[in-house]
Enzyme design. Structure first.
Site: not given
Length: 266
Positions: A176, A209-212
């Site tokens: 990412k 919370g983007t990764g989750c």
């Protein structure tokens, strides 16, 4: 009586503020039409300003939750998030290895605010036990550096980062590149084929919370039978929309909007 939707299990920590962790995972799964289930690994006291405290659950509690769900309900995909300790990492890796379903591993190291969520002593277990059972691993650049020592400053470094992570055994890796400047670009590769995923960078700091969310979206699409490249592409589109619709919450970094695709339906 209708047939049940595909089932996805998240193995992760709780975010009391609702923006990341188990809460983000379940919201993502609902928005994408799958049935979300959860194995809680830790409880955090967390808000828009950061993580004020974290309490790990006993390994036997994690194992019991996992077996309870998988043995009765079954799963079409598994997603992992915060695992905090070497003991938890190894237990979850063993559980995944014995489950006939794709696994998306988000090797969570620190929170959006920079708070540590993985003990340094657990890094080797992530490398040698968890990454080898991953269908897709989704590290950000900080996690790549933590796991491999490879530091990426420009887009050209994403290939090198991907090779370093693939050396630990996941079938696919998504590096990412959201922390780089310019467009939000991610690299998906299995070591032979490459998929460059680009999206415009939104002027929105509410990205908690983007990764989750990305990892859960990938798992949700894999559970419906999509191949990895298609699942990751669809997940990227969902997260991009969620970031664009992110909102202020509290006085710090707000969450992405997990329901954006439902709210925008006509």
């Amino acid at each position: 009586m209708s047939a049940p939707p595909p089932r996805v299990l998240t193995v992760a920590g709780s975010d009391s503020g609702g923006g990341a962790g188990i809460q983000a995972d379940l919201k993502t799964m609902l928005a994408l039409g799958v049935h979300g289930m959860s194995v809680l690994t830790a409880v955090t006291a967390q808000n828009s300003l950061g993580v004020q405290g974290a309490w790990e659950l006993p390994v036997e509690a994690v194992r019991a939750q996992y077996r309870s769900v998988v043995d009765d309900i079954g799963v079409q995909a598994v997603k992992t998030g915060m695992l905090s300790s070497a003991e938890l990492v190894e237990a979850v890796a063993d559980l995944i290895a014995g489950t006939d379903a794709p696994a998306v591993v988000d090797p969570v190291g620190v929170s959006k605010h920079g708070d540590p969520l993985l003990a340094a002593s657990a890094l080797d277990s992530v490398r040698t036990r968890l990454l080898p059972v991953a269908t897709v691993a989704t590290p950000n650049l900080d996690e790549v550096a933590q796991l491999t020592g490879v530091r990426v400053e420009t887009e050209d470094g994403l290939r090198r980062a991907a090779r370093a992570v693939l050396d630990f055994g996941p079938r696919w890796v998504v590096i990412k590149g959201g922390h780089l400047s310019g467009d939000a670009v991610d690299l998906l590769t299995d070591g032979s084929e490459e998929h460059w995923l680009r999206a415009p960078r939104h002027d929105n700091r509410h990205t908690h919370g983007t990764g989750c969310t990305l990892a859960s979206a990938i798992a949700s699409h894999l559970a419906t039978g999509r191949p990895v490249p298609e699942a990751v592409k669809e997940a990227k589109a969902y997260v991009t929309g969620a970031i664009a619709s992110g909102f202020a919450l509290g006085t710090g970094i707000g969450p992405v909007n997990h329901a954006w695709n439902l709210q925008n339906r006509t």
